[in-house]
Design a protein around this motif. Structure first.
Motif, PDB file in Angstrom:
ATOM      1  N   THR A   1       0.842  -1.184   0.000  1.00  0.00           N
ATOM      2  CA  THR A   1       0.000   0.000   0.000  1.00  0.00           C
ATOM      3  C   THR A   1       0.883   1.240   0.000  1.00  0.00           C
ATOM      4  N   SER A   2       0.439   2.229  -0.737  1.00  0.00           N
ATOM      5  CA  SER A   2       1.094   3.521  -0.766  1.00  0.00           C
ATOM      6  C   SER A   2      -0.010   4.570  -0.741  1.00  0.00           C
ATOM      7  N   THR A   3       0.328   5.788  -1.072  1.00  0.00           N
ATOM      8  CA  THR A   3      -0.669   6.856  -1.036  1.00  0.00           C
ATOM      9  C   THR A   3      -0.494   7.802  -2.206  1.00  0.00           C
ATOM     10  N   GLN A   4      -1.591   8.370  -2.644  1.00  0.00           N
ATOM     11  CA  GLN A   4      -1.533   9.447  -3.632  1.00  0.00           C
ATOM     12  C   GLN A   4      -0.634  10.555  -3.073  1.00  0.00           C
TER      13      GLN A   4
ATOM     14  N   ASP B   1       4.641  11.398  -7.414  1.00  0.00           N
ATOM     15  CA  ASP B   1       3.276  11.916  -7.517  1.00  0.00           C
ATOM     16  C   ASP B   1       3.084  13.186  -6.688  1.00  0.00           C
ATOM     17  N   TRP B   2       4.032  13.501  -5.817  1.00  0.00           N
ATOM     18  CA  TRP B   2       3.939  14.719  -4.998  1.00  0.00           C
ATOM     19  C   TRP B   2       3.803  15.957  -5.883  1.00  0.00           C
ATOM     20  N   ALA B   3       4.522  15.959  -6.985  1.00  0.00           N
ATOM     21  CA  ALA B   3       4.507  17.132  -7.867  1.00  0.00           C
ATOM     22  C   ALA B   3       3.126  17.369  -8.473  1.00  0.00           C
TER      23      ALA B   3
ATOM     24  N   ALA C   1       0.610   0.317  -4.593  1.00  0.00           N
ATOM     25  CA  ALA C   1      -0.784   0.730  -4.836  1.00  0.00           C
ATOM     26  C   ALA C   1      -1.022   2.054  -4.130  1.00  0.00           C
ATOM     27  N   ARG C   2      -1.039   3.141  -4.900  1.00  0.00           N
ATOM     28  CA  ARG C   2      -1.193   4.476  -4.333  1.00  0.00           C
ATOM     29  C   ARG C   2      -2.675   4.792  -4.141  1.00  0.00           C
TER      30      ARG C   2
END
Length: 221
Positions: A113-116, A121-123, A163-164
């Motif tokens: 697991t990840s995150t948006q 993806d921070w940018a 998986a963001r």
């Protein structure tokens, strides 16, 4: 059927992972701090330990063929803005330990697991969202997720998927679930934890999204 090691199986997403994996006919082993507090489906083997300790992972991983990590940073309460109580960079250190053990034991596949907003993806986040994150307690979690992203991408010989997830909810599984590479589609706002867990297991079963980090969200349906 395969033999899976689940990390974070005592958490709100991880509990759903145990259920989906067991229903799918997999042999499931979960590394948890306190097995007495985990309501696991029949047949799930609970191993006491912590992913912060590499020897605990070595013991739990023996004989498994793949890993699903639903780890997250613990907070003082379930409020997403609550103060973090996990050690700094807990998820990053756990990912590094896990990848080391996978290399030692020849385990080729991991879904995490990840995150948006993690990693590159921070940018893509709205500047106001970035400012809010940087001024709140969730900043530590984003930094840790980015650390995981970096450690996983630097690994060799491992088929990984990050998986963001967008904002998580505890609503019942409702589906459908949509996944897409960041920047290719506008994601929805939320995903149910149960649906995210199903995506994690399905992605492992299908060998999908290998060495990729898709955004994952619920679509109306």
């Amino acid at each position: 059927m395969s033999s899976l090691l689940v990390l974070g199986g005592s958490g709100r997403t991880g509990a759903h992972v145990l259920t989906h994996a067991a229903r799918g006919g997999h042999r499931v082993r979960a590394l948890v701090r306190n097995p007495d507090t985990v309501r696991a489906p029949a047949g799930v083997e609970l191993i006491q330990g912590t992913p912060a300790n590499i020897d605990d992972i070595r013991r739990a991983a023996q004989g498994t063929e793949a890993v699903i990590s639903a780890l997250n940073n613990a907070r003082a309460s379930d409020n997403p803005w609550a103060k973090p109580v996990s050690p700094p960079m807990f998820m990053t250190d756990a990912a590094r330990n896990t990848l080391t053990v996978m290399g030692e034991q020849g385990i080729p596949r991991i879904v995490l697991t990840s995150t948006q907003g993690a990693g590159d993806d921070w940018a893509r986040l709205n500047p106001l969202v970035k400012a809010f994150i940087n001024l709140s307690n969730i900043k530590a979690g984003f930094e840790d997720h980015t650390g995981v992203d970096q450690v996983v991408r630097a690994s060799s010989g491992i088929d990984w998927t990050l998986a963001r997830a967008v904002t998580l909810t505890d609503k019942p599984a409702g589906g459908p679930v949509r996944a897409a590479e960041a920047g290719t589609e506008k994601p929805g706002a939320r995903i149910n934890r149960a649906d995210l867990a199903h995506f994690l297991v399905q992605t492992l079963e299908d060998d999908a999204w290998i060495r990729k980090a898709p955004l994952v969200w619920n679509t109306p349906g």
